[in-house]
Design an enzyme around this catalytic site. Structure first.
Site: not given
Ligand SMILES: [Zn+2]
Lengths: 463, 250
Positions: B98, B197
């Protein structure tokens, strides 16, 4: 005219929902009525005689609001209260529609409304509450709300837009205590130092930084997560003095107690629920009750006989075996749920039901922020762990990487089988933890095999 | 084949600051899968301002944070850039997720048109999009010549566009880098970048083992790993693949 139509439509929907036994019907009537009359809430709120209290925050909204409702009812006053978890605008509207006459008239002293954090700005603008209780801020269902900072900022802005409102704020949570900077009069509640405070925080680290200057906060001690005696070394922001404070705290397996100190006196408080967080809920409700002018001794009595709503550390008995059912919806609440294992008769069988519907949070990665590593240290206390729900397999992986031996992990996709399995297993007690949409199916199955324990028996006397 | 004498150094950057979406699960998975095989591991947590030499590390994990945390981390990393660049060129195994991923690129262009420079270590850039790309993802990744399906969850406003650099994988379901070109993440030498994630490593043990092997190989050690029982991971991955791709495609 429009009001009449909206109320009528809402009532018909409510009746249909009940008649067809479809769902819980706690928000559909409001949804329909609001479509007909978007400003319906203002119409109802004007009729509330004494005022509206809104309760928001991440954890403890339902319990705090229900405790307050109980105290108000025990004082002989009437209140409109929204149903458990129906905390969006539609759920609030449904509560009013239910309480209203066919002509849309409401006869009540108070409206006590539990409000979802994301809904709070919109709801507050329409309802213009006289008091707002904020419990705490933890990371919750990230994919729906965005980040915690944003949620807190939205609530802060919404509060700043209100007039003549009393804030009732958790002094121990820096993210909540900062809301006093909106300039409104505030009552703070909190816990004093007690035997179980920790020098470090083990939970996910929300609110580690000063909301005003961004510097890392320092703590004398923590109660849990970011709740504690905090101070910013840079700008001086620190835990405010709590007007309502719990002293001599004891948080045991079956009950918790403290001495409530408030302006003008003290009251002994005994709660039929374990855990510091239930004490916080009681302190919040008590502080709100004080503001409403309720009698302190009577409030303490109401709280002592308060029974939790479904899935808030509810006790069951399956034959001889004690069974605990608890809702888990974020890392902080889950950690508290796991800590309850320490108070159950070992060995304990555990069931975890993990769903990923919208109301649970579609992103289940939050389970990696739960401190399952604590299970490694209590291995001899734990017999088997059943993993079920839509993401039960993922839960099993989480446990594996927390160091739970594979032999203790049972993955069972069928919820009925999983609940029966945990009840039948050889442990001395059982603990069932479920996310929001898994709670109802688990409870329904559990009720077939176990009895709910009604009276909070075994509480120590106050004398 | 116990290798207690081996000691892999795992560098967890800003564990307290960047602790979103269960990111720490990635470090846990790497560490556990080493220890289960008797490979020694030491975790070095590096906070803002701490001294660290990336060249001495074997695995570096860089997660994401909120905007403010991301800013703090970027400022701290800028002064470590040269050291990090040398380590990457030397084959340091890196997993960046991210915000950590975005930071390794050339720049991030925010919604109000400001350009925030990245570390410029990898050839890609990111632009803020109007909406967030959120949901479960399945990606096909090639690991040691074999196609492997990897699953996770994405939640990002940035749209990343790759330059002369390979993607981490090909999107089977979900949005990936930008929702358009079917790429997900980036890969350069032993650096793996991804928006997944969820977290990524514990759910995808083949990938984790690949990272461990690369780290061992870089040290000149035998890189073949004792197989582990990955039944739970396979079952969890299958649930998601079946949901995203339909039955029979898992
Ligand atoms: Zn400060």
């Amino acid at each position: 005219m429009r009001v009449l139509l909206a109320v009528l439509a809402g009532k018909i929907v409510a009746w249909l929902v009940r008649f067809l036994k479809r769902g819980r019907g706690s928000s559909l009537p409001g949804l329909v009525a609001l479509k007909i009359h978007p400003r319906l809430l203002s119409h109802f709120v004007r009729q509330v005689r004494r005022g509206v209290v809104m309760v928001t925050g991440t954890n403890g909204k339902t319990t705090t609001n229900n405790m307050l409702a109980r105290m108000v009812a025990d004082a002989g006053l009437r209140a409109v209260v929204n149903a458990e978890g129906a905390n969006l605008v539609t759920g609030i509207a449904t509560a009013f529609i239910r309480a209203a006459s066919w002509r849309g008239r409401i006869f009540c002293d108070y409206a006590l409304l539990e409000v979802d954090e994301a809904t709070f700005p919109r709801a507050a603008a329409q309802v213009r509450p006289g008091a707002v209780v904020v419990t705490n801020f933890f990371r919750d269902q990230l994919d729906r709300y965005g980040e915690l900072d944003r949620t807190v900022a939205l609530i802060r802005d919404a509060l700043a837009d209100l007039e003549n409102v009393r804030l009732i704020l958790n002094a121990d949570d820096p993210l909540v205590a900062q809301l006093a900077a909106t300039g409104h009069a505030a009552t703070f509640y909190g816990l004093g130092r007690h035997a179980e405070v920790s020098p470090t925080s083990t939970a996910a680290r929300e609110g580690r930084f000063c909301p005003f200057c961004g510097h890392a906060l320092t703590y004398d001690y923590y109660h849990y997560s970011q709740l504690g005696n905090f101070r910013c070394p840079s700008c001086g922001f620190s835990r405010p003095r709590a007007q309502v404070e719990g002293e001599g705290v004891f948080a045991g397996a079956r009950y918790s107690r403290c001495r409530l100190r408030y302006p003008g006196g003290t009251q002994e408080l005994v709660l039929g629920q374990p855990g510091l967080y239930n004490l916080y809920n009681a302190l919040a409700a008590f502080a709100a009750g004080l503001f409403l002018g309720l009698d302190p001794a009577r409030m303490a009595g109401s709280l002592s006989s308060y029974l939790p709503a479904t899935g808030r550390m509810e006790r069951f008995r399956c034959g001889e075996k004690p069974v605990l059912l608890n809702l888990v919806k974020n890392p902080t609440g889950f950690n508290e749920g796991l800590r309850a294992l320490l108070h159950l008769d070992p060995p304990v069988d555990l069931l975890i039901a993990l769903n990923d519907n919208d109301a649970d949070g579609r992103d289940v990665s939050w389970i990696w922020d739960v401190d399952f590593e604590m299970l490694e240290g209590m291995q001899e206390r734990i017999n088997l762990i059943f993993c079920t729900g839509q993401r039960g397999e993922e839960m099993a992986v989480r446990l594996k990487y927390a160091g739970v031996p594979l032999g203790k992990i049972v993955t069972e996709g069928r919820m009925e089988e999983a609940v029966r399995g945990v009840l039948r297993a050889s442990g001395s007690s059982a603990c069932l933890l479920a996310t929001y949409t898994a709670l109802w199916p688990v409870e329904r199955i559990l009720c077939r095999y176990a009895q709910r324990e009604r009276a909070p028996e075994g509480l120590p006397s106050l004398s | 084949m116990p290798r207690e004498s081996v000691l892999l150094k795992v560098c967890h950057l800003y564990p307290d600051l960047l602790n979103l979406y269960g990111d720490r699960g990635n470090v846990m998975a790497f560490v556990r899968r080493c220890r289960w095989r008797g490979i020694g591991v030491e975790v070095v947590a590096v906070d803002l301002g701490d001294e660290v030499d990336f060249r001495e590390m074997d695995f570096l994990f860089l997660g994401g944070g909120s905007d403010r945390e991301q800013g703090l981390m970027a400022r701290d990393l800028v002064r470590r850039r040269e050291c990090l660049r040398e380590a990457i060129e030397d084959g340091l195994v890196v997993l960046a997720i991210c915000g950590g991923y975005q930071l390794l690129g050339r720049y991030y262009r925010s919604a109000d048109g400001r350009t925030i420079p990245g570390l410029d270590l990898l050839d890609f850039y990111t632009e803020a999009g109007a909406s967030r790309l959120i949901g479960n993802v399945a990606v096909e990744v090639v690991i040691e010549g074999e196609r492997v399906k990897v699953t996770g969850f994405e939640n990002h406003a940035g749209r990343t566009y790759l330059g002369r650099i390979a993607p981490f994988g090909r999107v089977l379901a979900g949005h990936g880098n930008n929702g358009r070109d079917g790429t997900e993440g980036a890969r350069y030498k032993n650096v793996f970048c991804s928006y997944l994630h969820g977290p990524l490593l514990p759910k995808n043990p083949r990938l984790t083992d690949h990272l461990i092997s690369l780290a061992l190989r870089r040290r000149g050690l035998p890189a073949e790993l004792t197989p582990l029982d990955d039944g739970l991971e396979a079952a969890a991955s299958e649930v998601m693949l079946r949901r995203l791709l339909g039955p029979g495609k898992a």
